[in-house]
Design a protein around this motif. Structure first.
Motif, short mmCIF file in Angstrom:
data_model
loop_
_atom_site.label_atom_id
_atom_site.label_comp_id
_atom_site.label_asym_id
_atom_site.label_seq_id
_atom_site.Cartn_x
_atom_site.Cartn_y
_atom_site.Cartn_z
N PRO A 73 0.80 -1.23 0.00
CA PRO A 73 0.00 0.00 0.00
C PRO A 73 0.83 1.28 0.00
O PRO A 73 0.35 2.33 -0.44
N VAL A 74 2.08 1.19 0.47
CA VAL A 74 2.97 2.35 0.48
C VAL A 74 3.94 2.29 -0.71
O VAL A 74 4.10 3.26 -1.45
N SER A 75 4.55 1.14 -0.91
CA SER A 75 5.60 1.01 -1.92
C SER A 75 5.10 1.08 -3.36
O SER A 75 5.88 1.42 -4.26
N SER A 76 3.82 0.77 -3.62
CA SER A 76 3.33 0.77 -5.00
C SER A 76 2.80 2.13 -5.45
O SER A 76 2.23 2.25 -6.53
N ARG A 77 3.01 3.15 -4.64
CA ARG A 77 2.71 4.50 -5.07
C ARG A 77 3.86 5.02 -5.93
O ARG A 77 5.02 4.86 -5.59
N LEU A 96 3.27 -6.64 2.82
CA LEU A 96 4.73 -6.51 2.93
C LEU A 96 5.16 -5.17 3.53
O LEU A 96 6.26 -5.07 4.08
N ASP A 97 4.32 -4.14 3.39
CA ASP A 97 4.65 -2.81 3.91
C ASP A 97 4.20 -2.63 5.34
O ASP A 97 3.17 -3.19 5.75
N ASP A 98 4.93 -1.80 6.10
CA ASP A 98 4.38 -1.24 7.32
C ASP A 98 3.26 -0.28 6.89
O ASP A 98 3.37 0.38 5.86
N GLN A 99 2.20 -0.19 7.69
CA GLN A 99 1.04 0.59 7.25
C GLN A 99 0.74 1.81 8.12
O GLN A 99 -0.24 2.51 7.87
N ALA A 103 5.10 5.28 8.22
CA ALA A 103 5.58 4.58 7.02
C ALA A 103 5.27 5.41 5.77
O ALA A 103 6.10 5.54 4.87
N TRP A 104 4.07 5.98 5.73
CA TRP A 104 3.70 6.84 4.61
C TRP A 104 4.56 8.10 4.57
O TRP A 104 5.03 8.53 3.52
N LYS A 105 4.79 8.67 5.74
CA LYS A 105 5.61 9.88 5.83
C LYS A 105 7.03 9.60 5.36
O LYS A 105 7.63 10.41 4.64
N ARG A 106 7.60 8.45 5.76
CA ARG A 106 8.95 8.09 5.34
C ARG A 106 9.02 7.94 3.82
O ARG A 106 10.00 8.35 3.20
N ARG A 107 7.99 7.35 3.25
CA ARG A 107 7.95 7.17 1.80
C ARG A 107 7.97 8.53 1.08
O ARG A 107 8.70 8.71 0.10
N ILE A 108 7.18 9.47 1.58
CA ILE A 108 7.14 10.81 0.97
C ILE A 108 8.50 11.49 1.10
O ILE A 108 8.98 12.12 0.15
#
Length: 337
Positions: A49-53, A289-292, A296-301
């Motif tokens: 949900p995070v990595s596939s953005r 597979l992702d932390d949710q 986790a979203w903030k780190r991705r951004i």
């Protein structure tokens, strides 16, 4: 089994990239078409949900109305935190689907129909489906066509990334109001700053098979399987106990399944690919597979902010193409062009 202690983290620092030339062309074609597009359907993988953005797609879409579809939710299972994921981008409409679930597809069709009625275009509403490779874009298109107009498959699909290689023509998915949907190739990011993100994408099948070693991918799969209370592979392959050692795991599975070379030597590559396929088919159960969490979203951004600009990305890609052409020329003629 009580004495077994699974790994608490997976360390992987090997950078890898996969951005074939057709993806740059696809991005260009998307941007050129965007003025004629009324709605964008962005497909993501519910296991990631995070990595596939993909920030490149967000940039290409701009301010167009957008529906984010987290597909393959059947492979993510109850661990998928839908409420948390909706909070990542609260201004966007978010849905969770399994493309073979008729009710899921009917819900998507109802949303598209509402958007089309509001737009009220005499020549029909035009929607574009985008996303990373192998998240199920073409499968979603076919399922929406079946749910909307009761017609069969229109887009070619496959289990490997890169089946769709150019922006396709429009396919009618609704008659009243009229809605056309356009399929597009999956687009990766030229540079993924977090190597672990690339490894997750490899395990889920979003990048070409040989970009990362299949043994490394299985090692990462083993790490996730061992986080389960009872690792399912122990019973599947009649192992005495779980293991953190990927070589032990692969060698045992090779012998158990008869994947052996001459002299009874385990066929490591064939066995590793077999294990990866079993995961993708859901044979090891469901998992995310992702932390949710919100962090986790903030780190991705924050990671994306460190990615090169579009102009820089194109320069790197062109330089790679030039180097490849020169290498081929040298291999053929023994000198630089």
């Amino acid at each position: 089994m009580s004495s077994f202690v699974p790994r608490t983290e997976f360390v992987y620092k090997q950078a890898a990239t996969w951005f074939p030339g057709h993806m740059l062309g696809a991005l260009k074609a998307m941007r050129e078409q965007m003025n004629d597009i009324d709605l964008v359907i962005e497909a993501r993988d519910a296991r990631l949900p995070v990595s596939s953005r993909n920030p490149l797609l967000e940039e290409a879409v701009g301010a167009r109305p957008r529906l984010i579809v987290y597909n393959k939710k059947d492979l993510a299972g109850d661990a998928l935190d839908e409420k948390m994921i909706r909070s990542y981008q609260p201004r966007q409409k978010v849905m969770f689907t399994h493309s073979k679930n008729t009710n899921n597809m009917k819900q998507v069709i109802r949303f598209i129909k509402e958007v089309a009625k509001d737009i009220d275009r005499p020549i029909g509403t035009r929607a574009l489906v985008v996303g990373m490779p192998n998240v199920g874009k073409s499968t979603i298109l076919n399922a929406l066509r079946h749910a909307g107009v009761r017609k069969g498959k229109a887009a070619r699909t496959g289990n490997m990334p890169g089946v769709t290689r150019k922006v396709a023509g429009s396919v009618k998915i609704l008659e009243d109001p009229v809605v056309f949907l356009i399929d597009t190739p999956g687009v990766m990011i030229p540079f993924v700053p977090n190597p672990l993100t690339m490894l997750k994408l490899a395990l889920a099948g979003c990048i070409k098979q040989d970009v990362i070693s299949s043994v490394t991918i299985v090692d990462y799969l083993l790490f996730h399987l061992n986080r389960q209370p009872t690792p399912p592979y122990v019973e599947f392959f009649k192992m005495k106990e779980p293991t953190n050692d990927v070589d032990t795991f692969i060698n045992h599975v090779a012998k158990h399944s008869g994947r052996l070379l001459a002299g009874g030597v385990p066929d490591v590559e064939n066995t590793a690919l077999h294990l990866i396929d079993r995961y993708r088919e859901g044979k090891f159960g469901v998992m995310v597979l992702d932390d949710q969490d919100a962090d986790a979203w903030k780190r991705r951004i924050e990671e994306e902010e460190g990615v090169m600009s579009r102009g820089q990305q194109q320069k790197v890609i062109k330089a790679e193409w030039k180097a490849k052409r020169e290498n081929k020329y040298v291999a053929k003629y023994g000198k630089k062009p």
